[in-house]
Write an enzyme that holds these catalytic residues in place. Structure first.
Site, PDB file in Angstrom:
ATOM      1  N   GLY A 115      46.760  19.987  53.938  1.00 51.08           N
ATOM      2  CA  GLY A 115      47.339  21.318  53.864  1.00 51.08           C
ATOM      3  C   GLY A 115      47.551  21.873  55.260  1.00 51.08           C
ATOM      4  N   CYS A 116      48.419  22.870  55.371  1.00 44.33           N
ATOM      5  CA  CYS A 116      48.742  23.429  56.687  1.00 44.33           C
ATOM      6  C   CYS A 116      47.554  24.184  57.279  1.00 44.33           C
ATOM      7  CB  CYS A 116      49.975  24.314  56.601  1.00 44.33           C
ATOM      8  SG  CYS A 116      49.942  25.559  55.291  1.00 44.33           S
ATOM      9  N   TYR A 117      46.972  25.120  56.525  1.00 41.41           N
ATOM     10  CA  TYR A 117      45.787  25.829  57.022  1.00 41.41           C
ATOM     11  C   TYR A 117      44.634  24.867  57.315  1.00 41.41           C
ATOM     12  CZ  TYR A 117      47.777  30.378  55.514  1.00 41.41           C
ATOM     13  OH  TYR A 117      48.542  31.501  55.343  1.00 41.41           O
ATOM     14  N   PRO A 118      44.317  23.940  56.387  1.00 40.32           N
ATOM     15  CA  PRO A 118      43.215  23.012  56.673  1.00 40.32           C
ATOM     16  C   PRO A 118      43.423  22.172  57.927  1.00 40.32           C
ATOM     17  CG  PRO A 118      43.653  23.028  54.330  1.00 40.32           C
ATOM     18  CD  PRO A 118      44.757  23.822  54.974  1.00 40.32           C
ATOM     19  N   THR A 119      44.672  21.832  58.242  1.00 38.40           N
ATOM     20  CA  THR A 119      44.919  21.049  59.454  1.00 38.40           C
ATOM     21  C   THR A 119      44.390  21.791  60.678  1.00 38.40           C
ATOM     22  OG1 THR A 119      46.861  19.936  58.521  1.00 38.40           O
ATOM     23  CG2 THR A 119      46.702  20.018  60.923  1.00 38.40           C
TER      24      THR A 119
END
Length: 313
Positions: A115-119
């Site tokens: 995911g973008c936030y998790p990255t």
């Protein structure tokens, strides 16, 4: 013969960006389904099983269905949905996340795109947890803001389509206030935390680009690590990486403010260590549609197919 790649869900925001990155390449062949047969399960199954690699740009339920259609044991599946990010048998597609992760991606036929936030969160926190700077049971908070493309077609319409009944002129919106967002389990598992992090996401009135921040009160951590020590750990962890750039302390100190759109269109992620020895503000900047979605998918595709990792990026 060049390997073939099929994007299931090519008409979506992420699918379109992946296709743009692949279309002119000579080291692979992008194959597409007849638009009139996009919902034809038999035709989708044929496309999936005839391709060397498939990128799923679908909602979770549709991605799970697509995986059930796979009969070719040699087909590589890269899933950009949330469905398989902590699932058994799937390799997490964040090559820079840990030693050996890139090799695990190269050997796998089932790769879950992060995911973008998790990255951003994992990029900041995993090295510090591995180094023992942040204990696994430490109460971690992350604040983040993304462009509205991160919310898919519905949110894009909300901000761009004045004829939409849900159209908004808001400049900024916090959401997931009930702490029920789909990303914290992914963050917890891949950082190695004992508890879900407190996640405070927001969306701004701009299309793409992202900031993910983790504030740390260093006196609450074992041995009260200094800002420079935290920076040294991150710098050493990513020292050889081409898509993750840890900014020097001098660069961080020269920044009076930080905006989220600077890396748009790239597969880069920049990590900053702001603050003082008492209060450190860790910030990751990335394109939510780049390193946070389509760029990461292309990077994983290159690794899985044994191609130059930077191709198309």
């Amino acid at each position: 013969m060049a390997p073939t790649v099929f994007i299931d869900g090519e008409a979506g925001t992420t699918g379109l960006q992946i296709a743009d990155r692949l279309r002119d390449r000579k080291d692979l062949e992008l194959v597409s389904i007849d638009p009139t047969r996009r919902k034809d399960a038999d035709e989708r199954a044929r496309m999936i099983n005839s391709a060397d690699a498939v990128v799923l740009c679908l909602p979770d339920a549709a991605a799970i269905e697509a995986v059930s259609l796979v009969e070719n044991a040699n087909t590589v599946i890269i899933d950009a949905s949330t469905a398989h990010r902590i699932a058994d048998g799937w390799v997490y597609g964040f090559a820079e996340m840990a030693k050996g992760q890139r090799e695990a991606i190269a050997k796998s036929k089932r790769i879950s795109n992060p995911g973008c936030y998790p990255t951003g969160f994992i990029g900041l926190m995993r090295p510090l947890v591995e180094a023992g700077i942040v204990p696994v049971d430490h109460p971690v908070t992350t604040n983040a803001v993304s462009g509205y493309t991160g919310g898919g077609k519905g949110m894009i319409s909300m901000f761009e389509d004045e004829a939409s009944e849900n159209h908004t002129k808001e400049a900024f919106r916090g959401y997931a206030l009930a702490q029920s967002h789909k990303h914290p389990p992914e963050m917890k598992v891949h950082v190695g935390l004992g508890f879900l992090p407190m996640f405070a996401p927001a969306v701004g009135r701009y299309a793409q680009g992202m900031l993910v921040e983790v504030p740390l009160i260093t006196r609450s951590l074992p041995n009260s690590p200094s800002r420079s020590h935290i920076h040294d750990v991150l710098s050493a962890f990513y020292g050889d990486e081409i898509f993750v750039d840890v900014k020097s302390l001098e660069e961080c100190d020269s920044v009076g403010s930080i905006e989220p759109e600077a890396l748009n269109g790239t597969n880069m992620m920049e990590l900053f260590v702001f603050g003082s020895d008492d209060q450190v503000r860790l910030v990751a900047r990335l394109d939510n549609l780049g390193k946070g979605a389509s760029g990461a998918a292309v990077q994983n595709l290159n690794i899985a197919l044994g191609l130059e990792e930077k191709s198309g990026l």
